[in-house]
Scaffold this motif. Structure first.
Motif, PDB file in Angstrom:
ATOM      1  N   TRP A  30       2.351  -0.660 -12.588  1.00 28.40           N
ATOM      2  CA  TRP A  30       3.710  -1.206 -12.624  1.00 28.40           C
ATOM      3  C   TRP A  30       4.221  -1.566 -11.226  1.00 28.40           C
ATOM      4  CZ3 TRP A  30       6.666  -3.278 -16.165  1.00 28.40           C
ATOM      5  CH2 TRP A  30       6.415  -3.021 -17.507  1.00 28.40           C
ATOM      6  N   ILE A  31       3.874  -0.775 -10.234  1.00 34.80           N
ATOM      7  CA  ILE A  31       4.277  -1.101  -8.863  1.00 34.80           C
ATOM      8  C   ILE A  31       3.598  -2.389  -8.403  1.00 34.80           C
ATOM      9  CG2 ILE A  31       4.072  -0.360  -6.458  1.00 34.80           C
ATOM     10  CD1 ILE A  31       6.322   0.988  -7.890  1.00 34.80           C
ATOM     11  N   ALA A  32       2.310  -2.533  -8.716  1.00 39.84           N
ATOM     12  CA  ALA A  32       1.606  -3.774  -8.367  1.00 39.84           C
ATOM     13  C   ALA A  32       2.230  -4.964  -9.079  1.00 39.84           C
ATOM     14  CB  ALA A  32       0.124  -3.652  -8.721  1.00 39.84           C
ATOM     15  N   ASN A  42      13.147  -5.595 -13.317  1.00 33.95           N
ATOM     16  CA  ASN A  42      13.289  -4.345 -12.574  1.00 33.95           C
ATOM     17  C   ASN A  42      13.642  -3.185 -13.504  1.00 33.95           C
ATOM     18  OD1 ASN A  42      12.752  -5.675 -10.165  1.00 33.95           O
ATOM     19  ND2 ASN A  42      14.904  -5.933  -9.631  1.00 33.95           N
ATOM     20  N   ALA A  43      14.554  -3.444 -14.455  1.00 34.15           N
ATOM     21  CA  ALA A  43      14.924  -2.398 -15.411  1.00 34.15           C
ATOM     22  C   ALA A  43      13.731  -1.988 -16.256  1.00 34.15           C
ATOM     23  CB  ALA A  43      16.071  -2.900 -16.300  1.00 34.15           C
ATOM     24  N   TRP A  44      12.954  -2.937 -16.691  1.00 35.49           N
ATOM     25  CA  TRP A  44      11.759  -2.673 -17.497  1.00 35.49           C
ATOM     26  C   TRP A  44      10.771  -1.819 -16.704  1.00 35.49           C
ATOM     27  CZ3 TRP A  44       7.746  -6.893 -19.248  1.00 35.49           C
ATOM     28  CH2 TRP A  44       6.915  -6.353 -20.230  1.00 35.49           C
ATOM     29  N   ALA A  45      10.560  -2.187 -15.439  1.00 34.65           N
ATOM     30  CA  ALA A  45       9.626  -1.432 -14.604  1.00 34.65           C
ATOM     31  C   ALA A  45      10.125  -0.007 -14.371  1.00 34.65           C
ATOM     32  CB  ALA A  45       9.419  -2.156 -13.274  1.00 34.65           C
ATOM     33  N   TRP A  46      11.419   0.142 -14.078  1.00 36.19           N
ATOM     34  CA  TRP A  46      11.985   1.479 -13.873  1.00 36.19           C
ATOM     35  C   TRP A  46      11.786   2.344 -15.118  1.00 36.19           C
ATOM     36  CZ3 TRP A  46      13.088   4.416 -10.021  1.00 36.19           C
ATOM     37  CH2 TRP A  46      13.548   3.902  -8.808  1.00 36.19           C
ATOM     38  N   SER A  47      12.082   1.801 -16.294  1.00 35.63           N
ATOM     39  CA  SER A  47      11.968   2.602 -17.522  1.00 35.63           C
ATOM     40  C   SER A  47      10.522   3.025 -17.772  1.00 35.63           C
ATOM     41  CB  SER A  47      12.506   1.805 -18.714  1.00 35.63           C
ATOM     42  OG  SER A  47      11.664   0.695 -19.025  1.00 35.63           O
ATOM     43  N   PHE A  84       0.827  -1.209   0.000  1.00 34.81           N
ATOM     44  CA  PHE A  84       0.000   0.000   0.000  1.00 34.81           C
ATOM     45  C   PHE A  84       0.860   1.257   0.000  1.00 34.81           C
ATOM     46  CE2 PHE A  84      -2.886   3.120   2.008  1.00 34.81           C
ATOM     47  CZ  PHE A  84      -3.980   2.984   1.165  1.00 34.81           C
ATOM     48  N   VAL A  85       1.907   1.269   0.822  1.00 37.80           N
ATOM     49  CA  VAL A  85       2.826   2.408   0.847  1.00 37.80           C
ATOM     50  C   VAL A  85       3.493   2.576  -0.518  1.00 37.80           C
ATOM     51  CG1 VAL A  85       4.997   3.260   1.815  1.00 37.80           C
ATOM     52  CG2 VAL A  85       3.235   2.344   3.331  1.00 37.80           C
ATOM     53  N   GLY A  86       3.915   1.460  -1.120  1.00 35.46           N
ATOM     54  CA  GLY A  86       4.542   1.539  -2.435  1.00 35.46           C
ATOM     55  C   GLY A  86       3.616   2.100  -3.491  1.00 35.46           C
ATOM     56  N   LEU A  87       2.367   1.675  -3.477  1.00 33.29           N
ATOM     57  CA  LEU A  87       1.405   2.177  -4.451  1.00 33.29           C
ATOM     58  C   LEU A  87       1.167   3.676  -4.294  1.00 33.29           C
ATOM     59  CD1 LEU A  87      -1.266  -0.687  -4.298  1.00 33.29           C
ATOM     60  CD2 LEU A  87       0.412  -0.301  -6.115  1.00 33.29           C
ATOM     61  N   LEU A  88       1.262   4.159  -3.053  1.00 35.12           N
ATOM     62  CA  LEU A  88       0.966   5.569  -2.800  1.00 35.12           C
ATOM     63  C   LEU A  88       2.136   6.504  -3.078  1.00 35.12           C
ATOM     64  CD1 LEU A  88      -1.159   5.521   0.477  1.00 35.12           C
ATOM     65  CD2 LEU A  88      -1.913   6.221  -1.785  1.00 35.12           C
ATOM     66  N   ILE A  89       3.352   6.114  -2.700  1.00 36.33           N
ATOM     67  CA  ILE A  89       4.446   7.096  -2.667  1.00 36.33           C
ATOM     68  C   ILE A  89       5.483   6.905  -3.748  1.00 36.33           C
ATOM     69  CG2 ILE A  89       4.146   7.204  -0.155  1.00 36.33           C
ATOM     70  CD1 ILE A  89       6.894   5.830   0.080  1.00 36.33           C
ATOM     71  N   GLY A 124      -0.330  12.539  -6.068  1.00 37.83           N
ATOM     72  CA  GLY A 124      -0.981  11.243  -6.149  1.00 37.83           C
ATOM     73  C   GLY A 124      -0.400  10.418  -7.282  1.00 37.83           C
ATOM     74  N   PRO A 125      -0.392   9.087  -7.168  1.00 39.45           N
ATOM     75  CA  PRO A 125       0.206   8.230  -8.198  1.00 39.45           C
ATOM     76  C   PRO A 125      -0.623   8.209  -9.477  1.00 39.45           C
ATOM     77  CG  PRO A 125      -0.889   6.898  -6.549  1.00 39.45           C
ATOM     78  CD  PRO A 125      -0.953   8.314  -6.056  1.00 39.45           C
ATOM     79  N   ALA A 126       0.051   7.969 -10.597  1.00 33.51           N
ATOM     80  CA  ALA A 126      -0.629   7.791 -11.877  1.00 33.51           C
ATOM     81  C   ALA A 126      -1.104   6.349 -12.002  1.00 33.51           C
ATOM     82  CB  ALA A 126       0.315   8.146 -13.027  1.00 33.51           C
ATOM     83  N   ALA A 127      -2.148   6.143 -12.797  1.00 29.17           N
ATOM     84  CA  ALA A 127      -2.719   4.801 -12.934  1.00 29.17           C
ATOM     85  C   ALA A 127      -1.703   3.829 -13.518  1.00 29.17           C
ATOM     86  CB  ALA A 127      -3.973   4.860 -13.802  1.00 29.17           C
ATOM     87  N   ARG A 128      -0.968   4.257 -14.559  1.00 27.63           N
ATOM     88  CA  ARG A 128      -0.020   3.343 -15.203  1.00 27.63           C
ATOM     89  C   ARG A 128       1.133   2.978 -14.279  1.00 27.63           C
ATOM     90  NH1 ARG A 128       1.928   5.548 -20.826  1.00 27.63           N
ATOM     91  NH2 ARG A 128       3.328   3.750 -20.531  1.00 27.63           N
ATOM     92  N   THR A 129       1.657   3.956 -13.557  1.00 25.04           N
ATOM     93  CA  THR A 129       2.778   3.635 -12.657  1.00 25.04           C
ATOM     94  C   THR A 129       2.310   2.799 -11.472  1.00 25.04           C
ATOM     95  OG1 THR A 129       2.488   5.717 -11.433  1.00 25.04           O
ATOM     96  CG2 THR A 129       3.988   5.740 -13.318  1.00 25.04           C
ATOM     97  N   THR A 130       1.080   3.026 -11.028  1.00 23.08           N
ATOM     98  CA  THR A 130       0.532   2.196  -9.959  1.00 23.08           C
ATOM     99  C   THR A 130       0.426   0.744 -10.404  1.00 23.08           C
ATOM    100  OG1 THR A 130      -0.726   4.066  -9.084  1.00 23.08           O
ATOM    101  CG2 THR A 130      -1.443   1.867  -8.429  1.00 23.08           C
TER     102      THR A 130
END
Length: 575
Positions: free
Chosen positions: A192-194, A226-231, A168-173, A184-190
C-alpha cells in the motif's frame, strides 16, 4: 480451498469489503465517512489556497497532505524548509508542524481503526503519532535538503539522490504511525505504501498539467485514495500481534545501510559525471583551418582543462575552449582548474566577453557559442546583457531551467531558507569527504545566482534578439524543474543524464549539424517523454519562493518580470 478464496476475492472486489477471518466481513471504505471527509477536504483546501495565491507550481505537492505516513510528513518538511526566516521562526514553525502533523496522524489512525479490533487509548495514539512524526522528520530531513538544493541548481542527480530514499524510508517505517516500536513492515502494508507513492506521483503530475477546472476534482480524488490507503494499512496493523521473542532491529539496520550506499553512490556518480565531461576531448586536433567557423566551447561546473587544444567537434569548425581562468597576453585561453568554475557570475561573464571579442577579432567572423550546464548560464547571461555581442548562434547543452527558485542567506545572516542553507553546507561537507569534489553551497557562483534570482530564474525563456538559439536537454533533467517550465527558444531532448553530453559522438554530430545548417532533430518521442517526466516529478519538488516575497533579492520587481526588465537588470548588475 482455492475456489473459496476466489469467491471471497470476487465478493471483496464487488462489495468493497475485506475478509478479516472466520468468514466475517469488514466494512468497506465507504463505511468510514469521517476518514474520507478529512482526507478529501485538506487536499482540496490546499489546492484552492495555492491556486488563489498564484503558487500553481506547487499544486503537485498538495495531494500528499493527507497521504499515509511518512509521505505527509515529507509534505510538511518541504514547506518548512523554504518558508522560515530565522532560527527562532524555524523553531516555532517546527513545534507547530509537530503538533499539527502528530495530531492529524493520530486522528486519521483513529478514524481508520477497524471495527471489532481493540483501539488504543486516545492519549496513547497521540503520543505514538507525535514520536513517530519527530523520528520521521529527522530521517527525512537530509532528502528535503537535497530537494531544496535542486531548487537552487536544477540538476537531476539531486532528484535521483533524494526521492528514492524517501520511498525506502516510507516502506521501512510506515508501521510506526500505527504501532509503536521498530517492527518490520508487513507485506500488505508495504504494497500500500508503494501504491501510495505511485498514486501521489500520478496525481501530482495530473494537477500540475491539468486545466484549472479539473484541479479540485483531482485533489478530491487523490484524497479519496489516501483514505482508502489509510483504512487498509491501519486494518492490517491493528490486528497484527507483536512478536513474542526479541527480533533483530531490521529497520535501523536497513536505514544505516541505505545511508552508506547512497553516500558512496552519490560520490561515485559525481566522479563519473565529471569524468564523462572530460572524456569529451577525443584526440589532439590537427592545425586549424583558417576558413573554419569560429566556435567558443564552454564546459560546466567542476570541469577542468589542461590547456591543450583538441578536436572537440567534428566538421570544418575553428573551436576554441573558453577558459574560466581567462586569457594570456596573446589572447590565448589559459588552462584552468575546477575551482576556477566557482567564481561569481559577473567575473565569468566578463571573461566570456573578452574571449568572444578576441576570437571574433582574430577570425573576422561572428562567433558561435556551445556551452554546457553552468557554462550555458554564463553564455545566456552574457548575451542577454550584451545585445551587440558578435555572436550569431548559441547552443546550450544541459541548461539550467528556472534556477534560484528558493533562497538562503550567507553564513551568519538571517533570511528565508536559513535552515536549508545550513543543511546544504553540511551535505556538501559530507559529499566532499566521500567524493573528493570541491563543492560548497557558498561557492561565489551559487551566491551570485541566488542574490539575482529575479533576473535569472526565467532568463532561459527569453529569446535573444540577434542570436539563433538551441537548447538540448538531457531527458533526466526533466525531473529537476516544476511543470510547466518556461522554455521560450527552440529545444530538443536527448536520452541522457545531466552534464557530459559532448562525450556522446551522436550529440557532437548534432551540434555540428546545427552550427552548419541551423537544423537539428532528436526525434518526436523524447520531448513527449520529457513533459511526462517533468509533470510526474511535480509531487516531489519543494515549493518555490515568490519573487515578490524576498527583500534580499536584487533585480526587477514583480511576480513575472519581462524579458526587457531582466536584461536591463543584468546590464546594471554586470556593470
Amino acid at each position: 480451498m482455492r475456489v473459496r478464496w476466489a469467491v471471497e476475492a470476487a465478493t471483496q472486489r464487488r462489495t468493497g469489503r475485506r475478509t478479516i477471518g472466520n468468514g466475517a466481513r469488514e466494512p468497506g471504505i465507504w463505511s468510514y465517512p469521517g476518514l474520507i471527509s478529512l482526507c478529501v477536504l485538506l487536499p482540496v483546501v490546499e489546492v484552492s489556497l495555492l491556486w488563489g495565491l498564484g503558487l500553481t507550481s506547487a499544486l503537485g505537492i498538495a495531494p500528499s497532505v493527507t497521504a499515509p505516513a511518512p509521505f505527509a510528513i515529507f509534505h510538511d518538511l518541504r514547506w518548512l524548509m523554504v518558508y522560515h526566516r530565522s532560527w527562532l521562526g524555524l523553531a516555532g514553525e517546527a513545534v507547530a508542524l509537530l503538533a499539527f502533523r502528530g495530531g492529524l496522524t493520530a486522528l486519521l489512525v483513529w478514524l481508520a481503526w477497524p471495527r471489532g479490533a481493540p483501539r488504543p487509548a486516545t492519549a496513547a495514539l497521540l503520543r505514538n503519532s507525535l514520536l513517530f512524526t519527530l523520528a520521521s522528520a529527522v530521517l527525512l530531513a537530509p532528502w528535503v535538503g537535497l530537494l531544496f538544493g535542486l531548487a537552487v541548481m536544477p540538476v537531476s542527480w539531486l532528484f535521483f539522490a533524494a526521492v528514492p530514499p524517501v520511498l525506502f524510508v516510507g516502506l521501512l517505517i510506515h508501521a510506526g504511525a500505527v504501532r509503536h516500536g521498530w517492527q518490520g513492515p508487513a507485506a500488505r502494508t508495504t504494497a500500500w505504501i508503494a501504491a501510495s507513492f505511485v498514486v501521489l506521483t500520478l496525481s501530482g503530475g495530473a494537477l500540475a498539467a491539468s486545466p484549472a477546472w479539473l484541479r479540485l476534482p483531482l485533489a478530491a480524488a487523490s484524497g479519496l485514495f489516501n483514505a482508502w490507503a489509510w483504512s487498509a494499512i491501519v486494518s492490517v496493523l491493528a490486528r497484527r500481534t507483536a512478536p513474542r521473542r526479541r527480533m533483530v532491529p531490521v529497520v535501523p539496520v536497513a536505514l544505516v545501510v541505505m545511508l552508506v550506499m547512497i553516500a558512496v553512490g552519490a560520490g561515485l556518480g559525481f566522479r563519473v559525471n565529471v569524468g564523462s565531461a572530460a572524456a569529451a576531448t577525443p584526440a589532439p586536433r590537427v592545425p586549424p583551418v583558417s576558413s573554419g567557423r569560429p566556435v567558443l566551447l564552454v564546459s560546466g561546473l567542476g570541469g577542468h582543462w589542461d590547456g591543450v587544444p583538441r578536436r572537440w567537434l567534428p566538421g570544418d569548425l575553428e573551436v576554441r575552449r573558453y577558459s574560466y581562468a581567462g586569457e594570456d597576453a596573446g589572447g590565448h585561453p589559459l588552462q584552468y582548474a575546477s575551482s576556477d568554475t566557482h567564481q561569481p557570475l559577473p567575473k565569468l561573464v566578463a571573461a566570456m566577453g573578452a574571449q568572444v571579442e578576441s576570437l571574433h577579432r582574430q577570425s573576422g567572423k561572428p562567433v558561435a557559442i556551445v556551452a554546457e550546464s553552468e557554462g550555458a548560464l554564463v553564455a545566456k547571461t552574457y548575451l542577454a546583457a550584451s545585445p551587440g555581442a558578435p555572436v550569431d548562434q548559441l547552443v546550450m547543452l544541459s541548461p539550467l531551467v528556472q534556477p534560484a527558485r528558493v533562497w538562503f542567506p550567507s553564513p551568519g545572516e538571517q533570511g528565508w531558507g536559513l535552515a536549508g542553507g545550513w543543511e546544504l553546507r553540511e551535505i556538501g561537507a559530507v559529499f566532499r569527504d566521500v567524493s573528493g569534489a570541491n563543492v560548497s553551497a557558498d561557492m561565489p557562483v551559487i551566491r551570485s545566482l541566488l542574490n539575482h534570482g529575479p533576473a535569472i530564474r526565467d532568463l532561459l525563456a527569453c529569446p535573444l534578439p540577434r542570436t539563433r538559439e538551441l537548447a538540448m536537454f538531457p531527458l533526466a533533467d526533466a525531473v529537476a524543474t516544476p511543470h510547466p517550465s518556461k522554455i521560450g527558444i527552440p529545444s530538443e531532448v536527448i536520452p541522457a543524464f545531466h552534464g557530459g553530453l559532448l562525450a556522446d559522438e551522436k550529440v557532437r554530430g548534432m551540434v555540428t549539424g546545427y552550427l552548419e545548417t541551423g537544423a537539428v532533430s532528436a526525434g518526436p518521442f523524447w520531448p513527449v517523454a520529457s513533459k511526462v517526466l517533468r509533470a510526474s516529478a511535480a509531487a516531489w519538488q519543494v515549493p518555490e519562493l515568490p519573487l515578490t516575497l524576498n527583500p534580499a533579492w536584487s533585480g526587477p520587481s514583480g511576480r513575472s518580470p519581462s524579458c526587457q526588465a531582466m536584461a536591463t537588470s543584468l546590464r546594471e548588475w554586470l556593470r
